[in-house]
Design an enzyme around this catalytic site. Structure first.
Site, PDB file in Angstrom:
ATOM      1  CG  ASP A  19      -1.800   0.579   1.150  1.00  0.00           C
ATOM      2  OD1 ASP A  19      -1.682   1.343  -0.200  1.00  0.00           O
ATOM      3  OD2 ASP A  19      -2.989   0.988   1.990  1.00  0.00           O
ATOM      4  CG  ASN A  67      -7.691  -2.429  -5.994  1.00  0.00           C
ATOM      5  OD1 ASN A  67      -6.487  -2.412  -5.882  1.00  0.00           O
ATOM      6  ND2 ASN A  67      -8.101  -1.308  -6.001  1.00  0.00           N
TER       7      ASN A  67
HETATM    8  C1  FPP Z   1      -1.668   0.397  -3.417  1.00  0.00           C
HETATM    9  O1  FPP Z   1      -0.756   2.269  -3.939  1.00  0.00           O
HETATM   10  C2  FPP Z   1      -1.268  -0.370  -3.827  1.00  0.00           C
HETATM   11  C3  FPP Z   1      -1.954  -1.237  -5.125  1.00  0.00           C
HETATM   12  C4  FPP Z   1      -4.004  -0.956  -5.398  1.00  0.00           C
HETATM   13  C5  FPP Z   1      -1.783  -2.179  -6.132  1.00  0.00           C
HETATM   14  C6  FPP Z   1      -0.267  -2.855  -6.233  1.00  0.00           C
HETATM   15  C7  FPP Z   1       0.517  -2.952  -7.302  1.00  0.00           C
HETATM   16  C8  FPP Z   1       1.304  -2.379  -6.714  1.00  0.00           C
HETATM   17  C9  FPP Z   1       2.955  -2.609  -6.735  1.00  0.00           C
HETATM   18  C10 FPP Z   1       1.840  -2.424  -8.839  1.00  0.00           C
HETATM   19  C11 FPP Z   1       1.354  -3.318  -9.829  1.00  0.00           C
HETATM   20  C12 FPP Z   1       1.844  -5.473  -9.288  1.00  0.00           C
HETATM   21  C13 FPP Z   1       2.614  -6.068  -9.679  1.00  0.00           C
HETATM   22  C14 FPP Z   1       2.587  -7.618  -9.315  1.00  0.00           C
HETATM   23  C15 FPP Z   1       2.971  -5.939 -10.923  1.00  0.00           C
HETATM   24  P1  FPP Z   1      -2.119   3.072  -3.634  1.00  0.00           P
HETATM   25  O2  FPP Z   1      -2.880   3.360  -4.570  1.00  0.00           O
HETATM   26  O3  FPP Z   1      -3.509   1.928  -2.809  1.00  0.00           O
HETATM   27  O4  FPP Z   1      -1.551   4.067  -3.023  1.00  0.00           O
HETATM   28  P2  FPP Z   1      -2.643   5.086  -1.487  1.00  0.00           P
HETATM   29  O5  FPP Z   1      -3.264   4.364  -1.011  1.00  0.00           O
HETATM   30  O6  FPP Z   1      -1.277   6.137  -0.723  1.00  0.00           O
HETATM   31  O7  FPP Z   1      -3.111   5.936  -2.739  1.00  0.00           O
END
Ligand code: FPP
Length: 248
Positions: A19, A67
């Site tokens: 996250d 998501n």
């Molecule tokens: C959370 O950050 C992360 C995600 C929704 C997805 C995780 C994805 C990756 C690490 C990249 C793709 C993965 C792979 C395996 C290729 P957020 O967007 O919720 O962050 P925030 O809470 O700060 O907005």
């Protein structure tokens, strides 16, 4: 290996809620997608390190069932990153003897990504090292409802005695069949929630929360989490005295 870590007491199964990509980007006045791109680099580092340390199972929450509600452009960008990641990393998975796996509603994914996933699962299926599982379009409540439905269907058809449904049978109806429960859950970015991730499987897991955003999570942060894990006493409902009497 970090000298302060006991190699025999590492988690057998590590689960991670990655996250903070968006916040990492925002703090730097960058677009959210740049945070996700940097997050993919962290995925590479952590996968490689866990495999090197001999972790048996690594499960990463990459995309939740919820998501899909994000802005279309972000969903599209995440799917593109995912496809690129799987394609680019298959070779490295072969080199590192990693077996690839996906849990979640694969039917929700774009067909080209699902084909890429299947191809990597097939290519790596004979590997004997770490099982890398990506949770994609995954939601734990949905997983449990589907398990209940499967068991009920079998029972209604007379193939299953309802009295025989126990924890083992329920666990075997989940996406994670055959995978031991996580010993440790790490969540980055300061949020202290489970967010519909592996609710059944995390029953006895140690929970580790860090303020570090996922793009900044590195080997040193992983070692910190493992040191913290090793400092805990896992009692599984027993007393400390009882644990002392168990055979090693
Ligand atoms: C959370 O950050 C992360 C995600 C929704 C997805 C995780 C994805 C990756 C690490 C990249 C793709 C993965 C792979 C395996 C290729 P957020 O967007 O919720 O962050 P925030 O809470 O700060 O907005």
């Amino acid at each position: 290996m970090d000298k302060r870590l006991d190699p025999k007491k590492l988690p057998q199964h590590l689960a991670v809620i990655m996250d903070g990509n968006g916040r990492w980007a925002k703090q730097r006045m960058l677009r959210r997608i740049v945070g996700h791109q940097k997050g993919v680099e962290t995925v590479r580092v952590i996968v490689e390190e866990c495999s090197r340390l001999g972790i048996g199972y690594l499960t990463l929450f990459a995309f939740s069932a919820e998501n899909w509600l994000r802005p279309k452009a972000e969903v599209k960008a995440l799917m593109t990153l995912l496809k690129q990641y799987i394609r680019a990393e298959t070779g490295r998975m072969m080199q590192n003897d990693i077996r690839f796996n996906v849990i979640g509603n694969r039917g929700d994914l774009p067909p080209d990504i699902d084909r890429e996933i299947q191809s990597t699962i097939d290519k790596t299926s004979g590997n004997k090292g770490m099982l890398l599982t990506l949770a994609l379009s995954y939601g734990s409540r949905q997983e449990m409802v589907s398990a209940a439905r499967k068991l009920a269907t079998e029972a209604a058809a007379g193939r299953l005695d309802p009295a025989s449904i126990d924890e083992r049978a329920f666990g075997a109806s989940l996406f994670t069949v055959g995978i031991p429960d996580p010993d440790l859950l790490i969540r980055t970015s300061g949020e202290m929630r489970i967010s519909n991730f592996l609710l059944w499987q995390l029953a006895y897991a140690e929970l580790y929360f860090t303020d570090v955003n996922w793009p900044d999570f590195d080997r040193e942060e992983l070692m910190r989490a493992f040191r913290d894990f090793q400092s805990r006493e896992r009692r599984f409902g027993m007393t400390s005295e009882q644990l002392g009497q168990l055979p090693a």
